[in-house]
Write a protein that holds these residues in place. Structure first.
Motif, short mmCIF file in Angstrom:
data_model
loop_
_atom_site.label_atom_id
_atom_site.label_comp_id
_atom_site.label_asym_id
_atom_site.label_seq_id
_atom_site.Cartn_x
_atom_site.Cartn_y
_atom_site.Cartn_z
N ASN A 29 0.86 -1.09 -0.05
CA ASN A 29 -0.04 -0.03 0.08
C ASN A 29 0.99 1.32 0.21
O ASN A 29 2.21 1.31 0.61
CB ASN A 29 -0.78 0.07 1.43
CG ASN A 29 -1.98 -1.18 1.24
OD1 ASN A 29 -2.53 -1.33 0.40
ND2 ASN A 29 -1.65 -1.93 2.31
N HIS A 30 0.67 2.10 -0.68
CA HIS A 30 1.27 3.55 -0.85
C HIS A 30 0.13 4.51 -0.88
O HIS A 30 -0.95 4.63 -1.47
CB HIS A 30 2.34 3.79 -2.01
CG HIS A 30 3.20 2.46 -2.20
ND1 HIS A 30 4.37 2.51 -1.86
CD2 HIS A 30 2.86 1.46 -2.92
CE1 HIS A 30 4.88 1.27 -1.98
NE2 HIS A 30 4.13 0.87 -2.76
N SER A 31 0.29 5.63 0.16
CA SER A 31 -0.45 6.75 -0.24
C SER A 31 0.54 8.12 -0.22
O SER A 31 1.61 8.23 0.04
CB SER A 31 -1.36 6.88 0.97
OG SER A 31 -0.71 6.78 2.31
N LEU B 69 -1.18 7.75 9.37
CA LEU B 69 -1.68 8.69 8.79
C LEU B 69 -3.04 8.83 8.29
O LEU B 69 -3.63 7.85 7.77
CB LEU B 69 -0.95 8.88 7.43
CG LEU B 69 -1.00 10.25 6.57
CD1 LEU B 69 0.33 10.53 5.93
CD2 LEU B 69 -1.92 9.88 5.58
N THR B 78 -3.42 5.13 7.14
CA THR B 78 -2.37 4.32 6.82
C THR B 78 -1.05 4.12 7.76
O THR B 78 -1.06 5.13 8.39
CB THR B 78 -1.61 5.23 5.39
OG1 THR B 78 -2.30 5.72 4.72
CG2 THR B 78 -0.54 4.19 4.86
N LEU B 183 -4.81 0.66 6.15
CA LEU B 183 -4.06 0.22 5.05
C LEU B 183 -2.45 0.00 5.82
O LEU B 183 -2.09 1.05 6.18
CB LEU B 183 -3.68 0.97 3.90
CG LEU B 183 -5.31 1.16 2.77
CD1 LEU B 183 -4.89 2.09 1.92
CD2 LEU B 183 -5.25 -0.10 2.63
N ASP B 185 1.11 0.51 5.22
CA ASP B 185 1.95 1.04 4.04
C ASP B 185 3.42 0.81 4.44
O ASP B 185 3.96 0.79 5.26
CB ASP B 185 1.72 2.70 4.32
CG ASP B 185 2.53 3.44 3.22
OD1 ASP B 185 3.32 2.92 2.90
OD2 ASP B 185 1.97 4.48 3.04
#
Lengths: 171, 189
Positions: A29-31, B69, B78, B183, B185
Motif C-alpha cells: 500500500n502506498h499513499s 496517517l 495508513t 492500510l 503502508d
C-alpha cells in the motif's frame, strides 16, 4: 537538483492518492499526494509526493518517450510507462490519457465502454482499466475516482483511489 | 549561533506544542492550493503529532514505533511500522527520535530578519530533501524551509511554541475510528 523547467502549464490537477498493489506474494500500500500537469506539447508530468508535500517521484511522458526520476536513483527511461513504473516502484499508475479520465471522459480515439451511455459516467472501461467515478463535485467534475486493474504476468492487481482537491486550467 | 540553538533545542526541549503555517513554492512561484496550516506536538524521544486542518484534514501521529496517517476525506488510515529511519519530514527532523545531524551537514548562516539561521545539506543524495534551513529565535525554531529534489520549497512558520508541556504517552497513539479502513503502508515515502 533536477533542472527540468516546467513547460507551459495548460492544465493541472492536484489531490491525494492511495494505491494497493496485490500480487500472489504480497500486498503493498502506498499513499500520498499527486500533481498532474498536461500541456499541448504534448507533455504530461505526474509528481508523486509524500503526505508532507515533498516530491519523491516524477513521471514525464512526451509523445516519444517516458522517464521516471526518483530520489537518489538514476533517471530511468523506457518506451512503456507501465513496465517502467512496475520495475522501479513495484506498482503502476495510469499516466497515459489520465488527463481525460480525471475529467470524466474516455481517452479520445481509443475504444472504451461506458456506463451509462452518456455523461456523467459511473464507469469507464478502457486500456485494461476499470475507472469508477465514486463522486462528482458541485461543478459536475469527478472528485473521487477509483482505478482498478487485474493482475497480469508482470503486474500485480492494482486498486488506486484518487481524490481531486484542485483543478487549474489556463484559458 | 544557530547550530548551538539547534543542539540546545534537541537536548533540552523534551516536549512542546504549537501551530504551523505552510507555503509551497515551485520555480513558477507559489502553489497556492498546497498552502496549509495546522498544529503539532512532540514528546522526545520519537513521539510526535503533525495535524493539518488545511488544505484538508490530515493527521500524522507516531508513538516512535508506528506512524499513522489519517486522511478524513479519504476515510482511510495508513499505518507504517517505523523500522530504522523514518522518512525525512519537517516533524521528523525537529521532533524525531534520531538526531538529524547524523544525516545532514549543518553550518551557520548570517542572521536574517531577527532570526539565527542554519543550513543543513544531506550527507548522501538519497535524502528526500536537497537542503533544509532553520531560523531560530531565543533558541526556538521559528521558520523552516525545505527544498526537495525537484525544485520545490516548503516554507514553514511556527507559532505559539510552548515548550516542556506535560503529555501522556497515549497522546501519541491513534485510535482508528469506526468505518475507516486501515492500510499497512510499506512505501519508502
Amino acid at each position: 537538483c533536477v533542472s527540468l523547467s516546467t513547460p507551459d502549464l495548460q492544465q493541472s490537477w492536484q489531490g491525494r492518492f492511495s494505491i494497493s498493489a496485490e500480487s500472489a506474494q504480497h500486498r503493498e500500500n502506498h499513499s500520498g499526494r499527486f500533481i498532474l500537469t498536461h500541456s499541448s506539447a504534448p507533455l504530461t508530468i505526474l509528481d508523486l509526493k509524500t503526505a508532507l508535500g515533498n516530491t519523491i517521484a516524477r513521471v514525464t511522458l512526451s509523445d516519444t518517450d517516458v522517464s521516471l526520476q526518483t530520489v537518489g536513483r538514476p533517471e530511468y527511461r523506457a518506451d512503456n510507462v507501465d513496465n517502467l513504473l512496475i520495475q522501479t516502484l513495484g506498482f503502476s499508475v495510469p499516466v497515459e490519457g489520465l488527463q481525460y479520465w480525471l475529467e470524466g471522459s474516455p481517452i479520445v480515439g481509443v475504444s472504451a465502454q461506458t456506463t451509462p451511455q452518456s455523461k456523467p459516467y459511473k464507469e469507464i472501461r478502457q486500456n485494461g482499466w476499470l475507472i469508477r467515478y465514486e463522486s462528482y463535485d458541485a461543478k459536475g467534475l469527478p472528485k473521487r475516482i477509483r482505478f482498478e486493474r487485474e493482475a497480469s504476468i508482470n503486474s500485480p492487481a492494482l486498486s488506486i483511489l484518487l481524490l481531486i482537491s484542485d483543478r487549474h486550467h489556463d484559458s | 549561533a544557530a547550530t548551538d540553538d539547534l543542539s540546545h533545542f534537541l537536548k533540552t526541549v523534551t516536549s512542546a506544542q504549537g501551530s504551523f503555517e505552510q507555503k509551497v513554492f515551485t520555480r513558477d512561484g507559489e502553489n497556492k492550493e498546497a498552502a496549509g496550516s495546522g498544529d503539532f506536538a512532540f514528546l522526545r524521544p520519537g513521539k510526535f503529532k503533525w495535524h493539518y486542518n488545511a488544505p484538508f484534514e490530515e493527521l500524522i501521529v507516531t508513538d516512535g514505533k508506528t506512524l499513522w496517517l489519517y486522511d478524513t476525506e479519504l476515510a482511510q488510515v495508513t499505518q507504517k511500522a517505523l523500522s530504522g529511519a523514518i522518512p525525512a519530514s519537517p516533524a521528523s527532523l525537529l521532533f524525531g527520535a534520531q538526531d538529524f545531524r547524523q544525516d545532514f551537514q549543518v553550518e551557520n548562516l548570517a542572521s536574517d530578519d531577527g532570526l539565527q539561521w542554519l543550513k543543513a545539506t544531506p550527507k548522501d543524495d538519497s535524502n528526500a530533501f536537497s537542503e533544509v534551513r532553520i531560523g531560530f529565535k531565543n533558541g526556538i525554531p521559528q521558520k523552516m524551509s525545505l527544498w526537495d529534489n525537484f525544485g520545490q520549497e516548503t516554507r514553514l512558520n511556527f507559532e505559539n511554541f510552548k515548550t516542556n508541556v506535560k503529555f501522556k504517552a497515549s497522546d501519541f497513539t491513534f485510535k482508528v475510528p469506526k468505518g475507516v479502513d486501515v492500510l499497512k503502508d510499506n512505501s519508502a515515502f
